[in-house]
Write an enzyme that holds these catalytic residues in place. Structure first.
Site, short mmCIF file in Angstrom:
data_model
loop_
_atom_site.label_atom_id
_atom_site.label_comp_id
_atom_site.label_asym_id
_atom_site.label_seq_id
_atom_site.Cartn_x
_atom_site.Cartn_y
_atom_site.Cartn_z
N CYS A 1 -5.03 8.51 9.24
CA CYS A 1 -5.25 8.03 10.61
C CYS A 1 -4.85 9.09 11.64
O CYS A 1 -3.96 9.89 11.39
CB CYS A 1 -4.42 6.77 10.86
N ASP B 1 3.78 0.52 12.20
CA ASP B 1 2.54 0.01 11.60
C ASP B 1 2.24 -1.43 12.01
O ASP B 1 1.21 -1.98 11.61
CB ASP B 1 2.59 0.14 10.07
N ARG C 1 -9.19 0.27 3.82
CA ARG C 1 -8.29 1.24 3.21
C ARG C 1 -6.97 0.58 2.83
O ARG C 1 -6.27 1.05 1.93
CB ARG C 1 -7.98 2.37 4.20
N ARG D 1 0.35 15.46 13.15
CA ARG D 1 1.03 14.89 11.98
C ARG D 1 1.46 16.04 11.05
O ARG D 1 0.86 16.26 10.01
CB ARG D 1 0.13 13.89 11.23
N LYS E 1 0.83 -1.21 0.00
CA LYS E 1 0.00 0.00 0.00
C LYS E 1 0.86 1.27 0.00
O LYS E 1 0.65 2.16 -0.81
CB LYS E 1 -0.90 0.02 1.25
N ASN E 2 1.82 1.34 0.92
CA ASN E 2 2.55 2.61 1.05
C ASN E 2 3.54 2.86 -0.08
O ASN E 2 4.03 3.98 -0.24
CB ASN E 2 3.21 2.70 2.44
N1 EPU Z 1 7.13 14.30 10.97
C1 EPU Z 1 7.37 15.62 11.22
N2 EPU Z 1 7.31 16.49 10.16
C2 EPU Z 1 7.03 16.08 8.89
C3 EPU Z 1 6.77 14.72 8.64
C4 EPU Z 1 6.83 13.83 9.71
O1 EPU Z 1 7.62 16.02 12.35
O2 EPU Z 1 7.01 16.93 7.98
C5 EPU Z 1 7.18 13.32 12.09
C6 EPU Z 1 5.83 12.67 12.35
O3 EPU Z 1 5.03 13.46 13.19
C7 EPU Z 1 6.24 11.33 12.95
C8 EPU Z 1 7.56 11.01 12.23
O4 EPU Z 1 8.01 12.24 11.70
O5 EPU Z 1 6.47 11.49 14.32
C9 EPU Z 1 7.46 9.99 11.13
O6 EPU Z 1 6.44 10.34 10.20
P1 EPU Z 1 6.51 9.96 8.66
O7 EPU Z 1 6.60 11.22 7.88
O8 EPU Z 1 7.59 8.94 8.45
O9 EPU Z 1 5.10 9.31 8.41
P2 EPU Z 1 4.23 9.41 7.10
O10 EPU Z 1 5.10 9.48 5.91
O11 EPU Z 1 3.18 10.46 7.24
C10 EPU Z 1 4.14 6.88 6.58
C11 EPU Z 1 3.08 5.84 6.43
C12 EPU Z 1 2.49 5.49 7.80
C13 EPU Z 1 3.60 5.06 8.74
C14 EPU Z 1 4.72 6.10 8.79
C15 EPU Z 1 5.93 5.65 9.59
C16 EPU Z 1 2.19 6.33 4.26
C17 EPU Z 1 1.08 6.84 3.45
N3 EPU Z 1 2.03 6.34 5.57
O12 EPU Z 1 3.49 8.02 7.13
O13 EPU Z 1 1.65 4.38 7.54
O14 EPU Z 1 3.08 4.89 10.04
O15 EPU Z 1 5.16 6.39 7.45
O16 EPU Z 1 6.46 4.48 9.06
O17 EPU Z 1 3.19 5.87 3.72
C18 EPU Z 1 -0.17 2.95 7.81
O18 EPU Z 1 0.12 2.41 6.75
O19 EPU Z 1 -0.99 2.48 8.62
C19 EPU Z 1 0.46 4.21 8.18
C20 EPU Z 1 -0.03 5.03 9.07
#
Ligand code: EPU
Length: 428
Positions: free
Chosen positions: A117, A306, A398, A122, A22-23
């Site tokens: 989620c 995750d 999802r 975030r 998915k991701n």
């Molecule tokens: N963060 C910041 N600033 C940013 C971006 C992130 O402070 O601009 C912080 C976040 O608050 C968090 C950490 O950095 O504490 C990591 O966040 P990350 O950006 O890695 O998460 P994401 O890219 O928004 C993806 C996956 C999530 C998964 C996370 C961590 C997707 C669409 N989502 O989210 O997947 O939990 O990486 O591995 O790829 C899921 O599939 O259930 C899911 C939530």
């Protein structure tokens, strides 16, 4: 409202084939906007987030053709607008990848601040920082992230303050067609980062170092069409491994990359599971009682956040006390309250959960608070004595393709009940 009704207590036996990641899919689909030609993408999971992303692309003018349920062709030669529909985009977290892709190709993107989620705050400050370093003006107006550049973006060095999957991929998307070589430091290393880089390279990009913490993107003038197959879903595989751990039995998890699962496999082995590795499959067997262990979630190659809710369910039926520490998100324990309804003994203090194993869980009506929390409820229901009803399964759908069918095939007693069925059942 749709729910899953699960009669638990049945050990799982048989084979499960894992779908595409998915991701990776939700980043690679918007990445097709960077390509001048037809991209054929195979092993796309048929899940809600993918359907939403494809619909957003259609809506802005891309030609999106489903070849079959797991293969799509995207032609983004004639994009109508760089403004994504507000309501569509805010439903899905990954809509932020539209910003990097549209900005990189057309120098302009207007995309709603993303949804997804609820794990506390975030922010997307690291994404916008990267776009600004590459020369874009970025602002938030009326709920839209507005990003603009004059002509091509200009390559630069980007150092991330936190390790972020989304920001790393978005910087790659924006930099692929930029002028010069961009260096991304403190990059995330998840398998889907490597998959996005491989997709971009197969369309003519020049990205190296993906999978390490320094990624180099040498800008090219143009990406051409091509064909790409998405990697298997690490978290879907881990979820079914956790299900076997919680219920007992023996299942062959097929179509995976075992290396991507090492971080999950090693913890399940500590809990007493037997895991035999094959080339593209893992045989999972539980023949002894589960043991307690401690888990801390971390960016890859650490234990994935995750998988935290699913692993907590397994620990809640293991012997003794375990400590789970959430190292990525501020707040990812909303599901614990639901799990307590089933008899789990868990205390949460900030980012730490103390899990006291119980003999067995008991079926109860529970809610899927989010995607992985929902998967955890399904695992709890499969392991529990009696009947569990999981509500709000829209969250689960999802991200998990054919979850009911896959579990039924290994002997689980799980069915999907639509509201109408419910009404009919009540009337009888
Ligand atoms: N963060 C910041 N600033 C940013 C971006 C992130 O402070 O601009 C912080 C976040 O608050 C968090 C950490 O950095 O504490 C990591 O966040 P990350 O950006 O890695 O998460 P994401 O890219 O928004 C993806 C996956 C999530 C998964 C996370 C961590 C997707 C669409 N989502 O989210 O997947 O939990 O990486 O591995 O790829 C899921 O599939 O259930 C899911 C939530």
């Amino acid at each position: 409202m749709t729910k899953f009704v699960i009669d638990g207590g049945v050990p799982l036996r048989g084979e499960i084939t894992i779908s595409g990641a998915k991701n990776a899919a939700v980043a690679i689909i918007p990445a097709a906007l960077l390509v001048d030609g037809i991209c054929r993408i195979e092993n796309i999971p048929e899940i809600r987030d993918v359907t939403l992303m494809l619909n957003i692309l259609r809506d802005i003018g891309a030609d999106v053709r489903l070849i079959n349920r797991n293969c799509v062709e995207i032609n983004a030669s004639k994009i109508r607008t760089t403004r994504a529909d507000y309501d569509m985009a805010r439903k899905i977290r990954a809509s932020y990848y539209l910003i990097g892709a549209l900005l990189g190709r057309f120098g302009s993107a207007q995309v709603a601040l993303p949804g997804g989620c609820n794990f506390g705050d975030r922010p997307i400050d690291q994404h916008t920082k990267a776009f600004k370093i590459l020369g874009a003006n970025v602002d938030v107006q009326n709920g839209y992230v507005m990003a603009e550049s004059e002509g091509r973006l200009t390559a630069a060095n980007i150092y991330f303050d936190v390790v972020s999957v989304g920001a790393t991929m978005n910087a790659m998307l924006a930099a692929v067609l930029a002028d010069g070589t961009t260096v991304i430091e403190n990059a995330a290393k998840e398998p889907h980062i490597v998959d996005l880089a491989n997709f971009l390279n197969s369309m003519g990009a020049n990205v190296s170092g993906a999978g390490t913490d320094v990624i180099k993107v040498r800008g090219v003038k143009k990406l051409e069409g091509g064909m790409y197959t998405i990697i298997p879903d690490q978290i879907e595989a881990g979820t079914y491994m956790a299900a076997v751990a919680a219920t007992g039995g023996e299942v062959l998890i097929k179509n995976i990359i075992p290396k991507h699962l090492d971080c999950i496999t090693s913890k399940l082995v500590e809990m007493g599971l037997e895991v035999t590795e094959h080339d593209d499959a893992l045989l999972i067997k539980r023949s002894a009682p589960l043991k307690n262990t401690n888990i801390k979630t971390m960016p890859y190659p650490g234990f994935p956040t995750d998988m935290q809710p699913q692993a907590t369910v397994v620990l809640s039926v293991a012997s003794g006390m375990s400590i789970v520490t959430e190292g990525v998100w501020d707040s990812r324990y909303q599901y614990v309250e639901e799990l307590r309804r089933m008899g789990a003994k868990i205390q949460v203090d900030g980012k730490t959960a103390v899990v006291e194993g119980v003999e067995s869980l008991m079926g109860a009506p529970v809610r899927a608070c989010d995607l992985r929390a929902g998967a955890a409820m399904v695992i709890a229901g499969l392991a529990a004595k009696g009947t569990t009803e999981v509500e709000d399964v829209i969250h689960i759908e999802r991200g998990y393709e054919l979850i009911v069918e896959k579990l039924t095939a290994v002997g689980a007693r799980i069915r999907r009940v639509e509201e109408e069925d419910n009404v009919i059942q009540k009337a009888q």
